[in-house]
Scaffold this motif. Structure first.
Motif, PDB file in Angstrom:
ATOM      1  N   GLY A  51       0.836  -1.190   0.000  1.00 36.60           N
ATOM      2  CA  GLY A  51       0.000   0.000   0.000  1.00 36.60           C
ATOM      3  C   GLY A  51       0.869   1.237   0.000  1.00 36.60           C
ATOM      4  O   GLY A  51       2.091   1.160   0.086  1.00 36.60           O
ATOM      5  N   VAL A  52       0.220   2.371  -0.102  1.00 32.34           N
ATOM      6  CA  VAL A  52       0.916   3.647  -0.112  1.00 32.34           C
ATOM      7  C   VAL A  52       0.501   4.421   1.128  1.00 32.34           C
ATOM      8  O   VAL A  52      -0.688   4.579   1.407  1.00 32.34           O
ATOM      9  N   GLY A  53       1.496   4.890   1.872  1.00 28.57           N
ATOM     10  CA  GLY A  53       1.238   5.695   3.054  1.00 28.57           C
ATOM     11  C   GLY A  53       1.787   7.099   2.860  1.00 28.57           C
ATOM     12  O   GLY A  53       2.606   7.338   1.971  1.00 28.57           O
ATOM     13  N   VAL A  54       1.307   8.003   3.675  1.00 27.54           N
ATOM     14  CA  VAL A  54       1.780   9.388   3.635  1.00 27.54           C
ATOM     15  C   VAL A  54       2.117   9.815   5.056  1.00 27.54           C
ATOM     16  O   VAL A  54       1.655   9.206   6.019  1.00 27.54           O
ATOM     17  N   PRO A  55       2.904  10.858   5.195  1.00 21.99           N
ATOM     18  CA  PRO A  55       3.242  11.337   6.545  1.00 21.99           C
ATOM     19  C   PRO A  55       1.995  11.799   7.317  1.00 21.99           C
ATOM     20  O   PRO A  55       1.011  12.256   6.727  1.00 21.99           O
ATOM     21  N   GLU A  61      -7.161  16.659   1.396  1.00 19.76           N
ATOM     22  CA  GLU A  61      -7.367  16.767  -0.055  1.00 19.76           C
ATOM     23  C   GLU A  61      -6.236  16.105  -0.838  1.00 19.76           C
ATOM     24  O   GLU A  61      -6.454  15.554  -1.914  1.00 19.76           O
ATOM     25  N   ILE A  62      -5.041  16.103  -0.301  1.00 15.00           N
ATOM     26  CA  ILE A  62      -3.919  15.418  -0.954  1.00 15.00           C
ATOM     27  C   ILE A  62      -4.111  13.903  -0.846  1.00 15.00           C
ATOM     28  O   ILE A  62      -3.913  13.171  -1.820  1.00 15.00           O
ATOM     29  N   ILE A  63      -4.521  13.441   0.314  1.00 12.53           N
ATOM     30  CA  ILE A  63      -4.776  12.004   0.501  1.00 12.53           C
ATOM     31  C   ILE A  63      -5.874  11.531  -0.449  1.00 12.53           C
ATOM     32  O   ILE A  63      -5.739  10.493  -1.103  1.00 12.53           O
ATOM     33  N   GLU A  64      -6.949  12.288  -0.543  1.00 14.01           N
ATOM     34  CA  GLU A  64      -8.056  11.912  -1.434  1.00 14.01           C
ATOM     35  C   GLU A  64      -7.615  11.909  -2.896  1.00 14.01           C
ATOM     36  O   GLU A  64      -8.000  11.020  -3.658  1.00 14.01           O
ATOM     37  N   LYS A  65      -6.808  12.880  -3.290  1.00 16.18           N
ATOM     38  CA  LYS A  65      -6.309  12.947  -4.679  1.00 16.18           C
ATOM     39  C   LYS A  65      -5.417  11.738  -4.979  1.00 16.18           C
ATOM     40  O   LYS A  65      -5.568  11.087  -6.016  1.00 16.18           O
ATOM     41  N   LEU A  66      -4.507  11.423  -4.068  1.00 19.24           N
ATOM     42  CA  LEU A  66      -3.649  10.247  -4.247  1.00 19.24           C
ATOM     43  C   LEU A  66      -4.484   8.980  -4.344  1.00 19.24           C
ATOM     44  O   LEU A  66      -4.268   8.140  -5.223  1.00 19.24           O
TER      45      LEU A  66
END
Length: 121
Positions: A51-55, A61-66
């Protein structure tokens, strides 16, 4: 050995490695003649996932776009075909779905570690 499907599938297809079973909950579409351990041991499931995680504190909105863009790639017919060739299975979903998967897997494997008697150092 308990190898991942992408690392093993070409050896299986070439007849250099004999697959006894897969460890996913159901039989693999890539190797339909190979049983799942779950066919013999009720409830057995041990699969690798990516999976892909973010900090932390990444804006929603960035999480939703990704999430939207990654899901779009994963449902693309060519990508699904390529992943299937490697023995992969696509799981698409929301960030909440992925968070639940991580929580569920953490809980499941914590029970296994505890039952094993392993002591963290």
């Amino acid at each position: 050995m308990f190898g991942t499907m992408p690392a093993s599938i070409e050896h299986i297809r070439a007849g250099k490695l004999r697959a006894l079973a897969t460890t996913t909950a159901m039989r693999s579409e890539s190797l339909p003649d190979v049983p799942s351990v779950g066919d013999f041991v009720l409830g057995y499931e041990a699969s690798a996932w990516y999976g892909v995680g973010v900090p932390k504190n990444t804006p929603a909105e960035i999480i939703e776009k990704l999430n939207k863009e990654i899901n779009a790639v994963l449902i693309d017919a060519k990508m699904k075909e390529q992943l299937a060739e490697l023995g992969g299975m696509v799981l698409i979903g929301s960030p909440a779905d992925f968070g639940k998967l991580i929580a569920d897997e953490t809980e499941k494997w914590a029970k296994v570690v505890k039952f094993s008697g392993a002591k963290p150092e």
